[in-house]
Design an enzyme around this catalytic site. Structure first.
Site, PDB file in Angstrom:
ATOM      1  N   LYS A 162       0.811  -1.295  -0.184  1.00  0.00           N
ATOM      2  CA  LYS A 162      -0.235   0.015   0.113  1.00  0.00           C
ATOM      3  C   LYS A 162       0.696   1.365  -0.134  1.00  0.00           C
ATOM      4  CE  LYS A 162      -3.312  -2.608   2.506  1.00  0.00           C
ATOM      5  NZ  LYS A 162      -5.033  -2.655   2.958  1.00  0.00           N
ATOM      6  N   GLY A 199      -2.005  -7.386   3.369  1.00  0.00           N
ATOM      7  CA  GLY A 199      -1.436  -6.092   3.340  1.00  0.00           C
ATOM      8  C   GLY A 199      -0.633  -5.844   4.652  1.00  0.00           C
ATOM      9  N   SER A 210      -6.933  -9.371   6.352  1.00  0.00           N
ATOM     10  CA  SER A 210      -6.341  -9.667   7.848  1.00  0.00           C
ATOM     11  C   SER A 210      -5.711 -10.964   7.901  1.00  0.00           C
ATOM     12  CB  SER A 210      -7.416  -9.415   8.909  1.00  0.00           C
ATOM     13  OG  SER A 210      -7.944  -7.929   8.907  1.00  0.00           O
TER      14      SER A 210
END
Ligand code: PEP
Length: 251
Positions: free
Chosen positions: A11, A234, A213
């Site tokens: 990200k 992520g 998650s």
């Protein structure tokens, strides 16, 4: 046999020094990983340095997005060809954060996938429902719409360059993971749809990653589900130890 894929989405994190440190820490930890494809998706500005550091490692790199034109007056955009030029083999398309914050639609997702494949990239296409949609029992309708429009007009050959990532939006960055059963149910539904829209062999060969998650302590049981073929990670991809532990889920 579908080879699992573990992809890390960095990200909007990691400037050059941090990105290089992460790769330096991660590389030795996963050097012995076998039977799994590893993909890292750093931000655009560090793709070149990360690629150079990875040198001839088997770790692949991905853009986090791309535009659908090869070149032109499109200030701020990055084309699939530019990603290839920077050393990418993959690109993430249609991440829920892009859909939510930047107005990405199934139509733009479709254009981007086709452009990415034309340039020789493998597209990691993200789909998934919001919490509201799940609570309204619309999960399957949403997935169907995203697949129908997002993958419209792709040939069966082009589908070989597609990985799907089922990412329930309510599980992204929230610490709430879908249960193994919820993930399996959605993945099986997605595979059935792909069989219907394309063919049985395309569906059988398609890797469907779970995202939301994923952590070292939940990856193993997610990966025991028959239709879960990997993970898009992520937060837990931002430290070498946790990402390496996810990659080594079989140990
Ligand atoms: C993601 O960015 O695709 C993602 C799944 O994030 P997280 O693992 O932090 O939920």
């Amino acid at each position: 046999m579908r080879i699992p894929v573990i992809a890390g989405n960095w990200k909007l994190f990691k400037k050059t020094a941090e990105a290089l440190r992460l790769v330096q820490e991660l590389s030795p930890l996963v050097a012995d990983a076998r039977g799994v494809e590893i993909v890292l998706a750093p931000s655009f500005t560090v793709l070149g340095p990360v690629r150079s550091l990875l040198n001839d490692s088997s770790i692949s790199i991905a853009g986090q997005d791309c535009f659908w034109e090869d070149e032109g007056a499109y200030t701020g955009e990055v084309s699939p060809g530019m990603l290839v030029d920077a050393g990418c083999s993959h690109v993430i398309i249609g991440h829920s954060e892009r859909r939510h914050f930047f107005g990405e639609t199934d139509e733009t997702v479709n254009k981007k996938i086709r452009a990415a494949i034309r340039a020789g990239l493998t597209a990691i296409v993200c789909i998934g429902e919001t919490l509201q949609e799940r609570e309204r029992n619309e999960t399957f309708d949403i997935l169907e719409r995203q697949i129908k429009t997002g993958l419209r007009n792709l040939s069966t050959d082009e589908m070989e360059k597609v990985l799907l990532a089922y990412e329930p939006v309510w599980a992204i960055g929230t610490g709430k993971t879908a249960t193994d059963e919820q993930a399996q149910e959605a993945h099986a539904f997605i595979r059935r749809l792909v069989a219907e829209y394309f063919s049985g062999p395309v569906a059988d060969g398609l890797r469907i990653l779970y995202g939301g998650s994923v952590k070292p302590d939940n990856i193993r049981s997610l990966m025991t589900q028959p239709d879960v073929d990997g993970a898009l990670v992520g937060g837990a991809s931002l430290t070498a130890e946790s990402f390496a532990a996810i990659i080594h889920y079989q140990k």
